[in-house]
Scaffold this active site. Structure first.
Site, short mmCIF file in Angstrom:
data_model
loop_
_atom_site.label_atom_id
_atom_site.label_comp_id
_atom_site.label_asym_id
_atom_site.label_seq_id
_atom_site.Cartn_x
_atom_site.Cartn_y
_atom_site.Cartn_z
CE1 TYR A 26 7.81 -2.94 12.37
CE2 TYR A 26 6.99 -4.49 10.74
CZ TYR A 26 7.53 -3.27 11.06
OH TYR A 26 7.80 -2.36 10.06
CD GLU A 48 11.15 -1.12 5.07
OE1 GLU A 48 11.42 -2.04 4.26
OE2 GLU A 48 10.23 -1.21 5.90
CD1 TRP A 56 9.62 -6.76 9.34
CD2 TRP A 56 11.23 -5.55 8.38
NE1 TRP A 56 9.71 -5.56 10.01
CE2 TRP A 56 10.70 -4.81 9.44
CE3 TRP A 56 12.26 -5.00 7.62
CZ2 TRP A 56 11.16 -3.54 9.78
CZ3 TRP A 56 12.72 -3.73 7.96
CH2 TRP A 56 12.17 -3.01 9.03
#
Length: 196
Positions: A26, A48, A56
């Site tokens: 990522y 988000e 995350w």
């Protein structure tokens, strides 16, 4: 520079992206790269919001499930979700089952469509790009919000969006290249083409 780790490939990355293969991929290919399409921005905005209060990595591991559950984040489809869809989502173990966040995603899809009359989500969000970006040397210098993320949060709320606080909006701005908070010394610093 303890916050950077040089990998076997000779590239320096932040600690959070140095050891987990999913996070590394990522970081190397997506985080901080410009996102300038409505569906892509709506997906990042949604993820988000779901990430708020979680790691995350948790969201990334569930990303394909989120895409399946939310019609690949097509705002038109998500905006049409009704009570049955909400219940389906709240029983979907593949995503984060949080009623406020599920409702916010549906609300935000509708607000995204409404924004088309004012130029659209992309121009709206990118309109809050600052004139300069931070240049952090370690994590202590990475801000959690900015005057622009505060202003973006207020403007989105005024436009009918939910779950778009200033910290979440700063994370969005980092993720989609509006600001570059790659640490100085990271191989990705300045790689977005937005900031030199």
């Amino acid at each position: 520079m303890d916050d950077l780790v040089t990998g076997d490939d000779g590239l320096a990355r932040p600690v959070w992206a140095a050891h987990d293969e999913l996070l590394r991929h990522y970081y190397d290919t997506e985080w901080g790269m410009p996102v300038r399409d409505e569906r892509g921005l709506f997906e990042r905005l949604s993820l988000e919001a779901f990430q708020s209060g979680l790691s995350w990595a948790t969201i990334l591991r569930k990303r394909e499930n989120f895409r399946a559950a939310f019609a690949n984040f097509d705002p038109e489809v998500v905006a049409s979700f009704g009570a049955a869809d909400r219940e389906r989502l709240l029983h979907d173990a593949g995503i984060v089952r949080n009623r406020r966040k599920v409702d916010a995603t549906i609300t935000n899809a509708r607000a995204t469509i409404a924004l088309r009359e004012q130029g659209g989500l992309v121009d709206f969000i990118w309109g809050f790009q600052p004139s300069a970006t931070p240049a952090p040397r370690d994590f202590s210098e990475v801000p959690s919000q900015s005057p622009e993320s505060v202003a973006l949060s207020k403007a989105l709320k005024k436009a009918g969006f939910a779950h778009v606080g200033p910290t979440t909006m700063f994370a969005l701005m980092e993720a989609v290249g509006i600001v570059d908070t790659h640490l100085v010394g990271s191989w990705r610093r300045g790689s977005s083409g937005v900031w030199s």
